[in-house]
Write a protein that holds these residues in place. Structure first.
Motif, PDB file in Angstrom:
ATOM      1  N   ALA A   1       0.783  -1.147  -0.148  1.00  0.00           N
ATOM      2  CA  ALA A   1       0.024   0.002   0.040  1.00  0.00           C
ATOM      3  C   ALA A   1       0.924   1.288  -0.078  1.00  0.00           C
ATOM      4  N   ARG A   2       2.216   1.081   0.586  1.00  0.00           N
ATOM      5  CA  ARG A   2       3.091   2.130   0.672  1.00  0.00           C
ATOM      6  C   ARG A   2       4.531   1.648   0.657  1.00  0.00           C
ATOM      7  N   VAL A   3       5.403   2.381  -0.180  1.00  0.00           N
ATOM      8  CA  VAL A   3       6.657   2.003  -0.258  1.00  0.00           C
ATOM      9  C   VAL A   3       7.486   2.907   0.444  1.00  0.00           C
ATOM     10  N   LYS A   4       8.381   2.371   1.634  1.00  0.00           N
ATOM     11  CA  LYS A   4       9.030   3.067   2.555  1.00  0.00           C
ATOM     12  C   LYS A   4      10.672   2.836   2.137  1.00  0.00           C
TER      13      LYS A   4
ATOM     14  N   THR B   1      12.152   6.650   3.102  1.00  0.00           N
ATOM     15  CA  THR B   1      11.253   7.818   3.750  1.00  0.00           C
ATOM     16  C   THR B   1      11.885   7.991   5.063  1.00  0.00           C
ATOM     17  N   GLY B   2      11.442   9.144   5.527  1.00  0.00           N
ATOM     18  CA  GLY B   2      12.058   9.468   7.056  1.00  0.00           C
ATOM     19  C   GLY B   2      11.125   8.644   8.042  1.00  0.00           C
ATOM     20  N   LEU B   3      11.568   8.352   9.320  1.00  0.00           N
ATOM     21  CA  LEU B   3      11.197   7.537  10.336  1.00  0.00           C
ATOM     22  C   LEU B   3       9.761   7.876  10.706  1.00  0.00           C
ATOM     23  N   THR B   4       9.531   9.419  10.564  1.00  0.00           N
ATOM     24  CA  THR B   4       8.365   9.962  11.003  1.00  0.00           C
ATOM     25  C   THR B   4       7.323   9.809   9.665  1.00  0.00           C
TER      26      THR B   4
END
Length: 171
Positions: free
Chosen positions: A82-85, A131-134
């Motif tokens: 659903a999301r690529v990190k 991506t950033g951790l937040t």
């Protein structure tokens, strides 16, 4: 199978020697480092899906990697992102041609490169994004309409091999 953890780390270091007339030599070190360590889950700082493979494309060929339900994990189970990190793509050093990423003809995954943007990875080179951790959103994948990541052999005459590693979340 739950993901225990995932990590993506990139570091670049360089040092320049600067010589000033009659003043000696000085050093100018420069560095840039980024790290992303994710625990199991689907929110900020988390991921629960991983796809990793070495793939080969014939001369002038391309393939569309479907990020929503077609790729298989290490256990043979279908993966739906659903999301690529995090994403790492590395072209084999023995390649003659470039590996080109992006610009699927239909249903392109556009949240990273846009609908027509591409990234050229030369033989032996790699590209990585995280991506950033937040960041709970990451790079969104939309099943059926925005889920195809195109990989293209950038030339004729020879095949290309590349490694790909995708870290993401199912929700």
């Amino acid at each position: 199978m739950p993901l225990s953890s995932a990590m993506l780390a990139i570091a670049a270091f360089a040092e320049q020697n600067v010589s000033a007339a009659n003043l000696g030599t000085s050093r100018a070190p420069q560095s840039l480092a980024r790290q992303m360590q994710l625990s199991n889950g689907t929110g900020a700082g988390k991921a629960d899906r991983v796809y990793s493979a070495r793939r080969t494309l014939a001369a002038s060929a391309n393939e569309d990697l479907d990020l929503a339900g077609v790729l298989l994990d290490a256990y043979g189970a279908a993966i739906t992102f659903a999301r690529v990190k995090g994403l790492v793509i590395a072209a084999a050093a023995a390649n003659t041609n470039n590996v080109v990423v992006g610009a699927a003809a239909t249903n392109a995954w556009t949240t990273l490169l846009g609908a027509t943007g591409t990234l050229t990875i030369r033989p032996g080179a790699f590209a990585a994004v995280g991506t950033g951790l937040t960041d709970a959103t990451g790079y969104v994948v939309t099943p059926s309409t925005g889920d195809l990541l195109r990989i293209t052999n950038g030339g004729a005459g020879s095949s290309v091999t590349y490694d790909i590693h995708i870290i993401g979340a199912s929700a």
